[in-house]
Design a protein around this motif. Structure first.
Motif, short mmCIF file in Angstrom:
data_model
loop_
_atom_site.label_atom_id
_atom_site.label_comp_id
_atom_site.label_asym_id
_atom_site.label_seq_id
_atom_site.Cartn_x
_atom_site.Cartn_y
_atom_site.Cartn_z
N SER A 131 98.80 11.96 -5.80
CA SER A 131 97.48 12.43 -6.24
C SER A 131 97.42 12.55 -7.75
O SER A 131 96.45 12.11 -8.40
CB SER A 131 97.16 13.78 -5.59
OG SER A 131 97.16 13.69 -4.18
N VAL B 52 90.00 15.92 -7.93
CA VAL B 52 90.15 17.07 -7.03
C VAL B 52 91.57 17.14 -6.48
O VAL B 52 92.24 18.19 -6.53
CB VAL B 52 89.13 17.00 -5.88
CG1 VAL B 52 89.43 18.06 -4.82
CG2 VAL B 52 87.71 17.17 -6.41
N LEU B 53 92.07 16.01 -5.94
CA LEU B 53 93.42 16.00 -5.38
C LEU B 53 94.48 16.15 -6.48
O LEU B 53 95.52 16.79 -6.27
CB LEU B 53 93.65 14.70 -4.61
CG LEU B 53 92.84 14.52 -3.33
CD1 LEU B 53 93.12 13.16 -2.71
CD2 LEU B 53 93.16 15.63 -2.32
N ARG C 254 98.49 22.10 -9.58
CA ARG C 254 98.61 23.54 -9.29
C ARG C 254 99.74 23.81 -8.31
O ARG C 254 100.48 24.79 -8.44
CB ARG C 254 97.29 24.08 -8.75
CG ARG C 254 96.16 24.09 -9.77
CD ARG C 254 94.85 24.55 -9.14
NE ARG C 254 94.96 25.92 -8.64
CZ ARG C 254 94.70 26.99 -9.36
NH1 ARG C 254 94.32 26.87 -10.62
NH2 ARG C 254 94.80 28.19 -8.82
N GLN C 255 99.88 22.93 -7.33
CA GLN C 255 100.92 23.14 -6.32
C GLN C 255 102.31 22.88 -6.87
O GLN C 255 103.28 23.53 -6.46
CB GLN C 255 100.67 22.22 -5.11
CG GLN C 255 99.42 22.56 -4.31
CD GLN C 255 99.52 23.93 -3.64
OE1 GLN C 255 100.53 24.27 -3.03
NE2 GLN C 255 98.46 24.72 -3.75
N HIS D 219 101.48 15.11 -3.46
CA HIS D 219 100.98 15.63 -4.74
C HIS D 219 101.32 14.69 -5.90
O HIS D 219 100.52 14.52 -6.82
CB HIS D 219 101.56 17.03 -5.00
CG HIS D 219 101.07 18.07 -4.04
ND1 HIS D 219 99.73 18.19 -3.72
CD2 HIS D 219 101.72 19.03 -3.32
CE1 HIS D 219 99.57 19.19 -2.85
NE2 HIS D 219 100.76 19.70 -2.60
N TRP E 198 94.69 19.77 -7.67
CA TRP E 198 95.38 20.52 -6.61
C TRP E 198 96.89 20.25 -6.68
O TRP E 198 97.70 21.16 -6.56
CB TRP E 198 94.81 20.13 -5.25
CG TRP E 198 95.45 20.87 -4.10
CD1 TRP E 198 95.83 22.19 -4.07
CD2 TRP E 198 95.78 20.33 -2.82
NE1 TRP E 198 96.36 22.50 -2.85
CE2 TRP E 198 96.34 21.38 -2.05
CE3 TRP E 198 95.63 19.07 -2.23
CZ2 TRP E 198 96.78 21.20 -0.74
CZ3 TRP E 198 96.05 18.90 -0.92
CH2 TRP E 198 96.62 19.94 -0.20
N GLY E 199 97.26 18.98 -6.88
CA GLY E 199 98.67 18.63 -6.98
C GLY E 199 99.35 19.28 -8.17
O GLY E 199 100.49 19.75 -8.06
#
Length: 269
Positions: free
Chosen positions: A25, A247-248, A254-255, A22, A251-252
């Protein structure tokens, strides 16, 4: 995946795979949007989601050195293909780069660490907001990591990961030329791809406009493309990277529950 694996290897597998993935990313997304070096944002992101210290700069510096070596390898490949130099000569040059440059640097540093480290500390002390303790910690960490790189297995694995990564990067640029329906033969496509990759490696900040301008400036002198085709290729490559990393990256974020504002502030500081 290979970027994450190599980064964890340089960090002695201390952070988990997910936080490192993450962090990679997010950093690659931000280097397309902000004028911040990708290596800096990655280290900052990783320090916020793991126990890795923001001052643990040794892996970052070693990675930059490996990137320089890979750029020389790719540039050698481009020169060989452009000027139709025998491949065995290219093999000798690349082998010399891989087998001599890295061990020479590591050996030189470890033998001269007692004089090099104090000089680096003295120069780094001029940077504001960095305490002597943190500077000393960073330099000792760098010295220990470089000493670890003396092991033949460690060097071999690090270079192997780097070659695999850059091989995939090269394929990415090759597929871009093929997607345009270029009339170039395979040799010319690989040569152009290697040239672009050597000048614009993936870690280079790629702000909108600057990235495209550099690619067009690199391609036009060869005479294979007109301005429109070179611009189309630049836009295609930038767009593909932008979609993938946004996109990645989102996502990173959010994670890891990291805010871009906080990450940018720490990175700029």
């Amino acid at each position: 995946m290979l970027i994450t694996i190599r980064w964890r290897f340089l960090l002695r597998n201390e952070p988990g795979f997910a936080p490192t993935f993450h962090a990679n990313s997010v950093s690659y997304m931000l280097k397309l949007l902000l004028p911040i070096p990708q290596a800096v944002t990655r280290l900052v992101t990783l320090s916020l989601v793991s126990s890795i210290s923001i001052y643990q700069s040794a892996p970052m510096m070693i990675e930059r050195f490996l990137e320089t070596i890979m750029r020389l390898v790719v540039l050698t490949l481009a020169i060989v293909l452009i000027f139709d130099i025998p491949l065995w000569i290219a093999g000798l040059v690349i082998a010399a780069i891989l087998l001599l440059a890295i061990p020479t640097f590591v050996t030189w540093f470890t033998r001269n660490a007692s004089t090099v480290v104090p000089r680096l500390l003295a120069r780094s002390a001029r940077i504001p907001d960095l305490s002597k303790e943190k500077l000393r910690e960073a330099m000792v960490d760098f010295q220990n990591n470089v000493s670890t790189m003396r092991a033949a297995r460690v060097i071999t694995v690090a270079v192997g990961y780097s070659l695999a990564m850059w091989g995939l990067f090269l394929l990415f640029f090759v597929f871009g030329f093929q997607a345009l329906g270029s009339d170039l033969n395979t040799r010319q496509i690989v040569a152009m791809s290697a040239t672009v990759l050597a000048i614009l490696p993936p870690s280079t900040p790629a702000m909108i406009g600057v990235y495209q301008g550099i690619i067009v400036a690199v391609l036009l002198p060869f005479g294979y493309f007109d301005v429109n085709t070179a611009t189309a290729y630049a836009l295609l490559m930038f767009g593909a990277q932008l979609v993938i990393w946004i996109v990645l990256g989102i996502w990173g974020l959010r994670q890891t529950d990291i805010k871009i504002s906080k990450l940018s502030q720490v990175s700029f500081d």
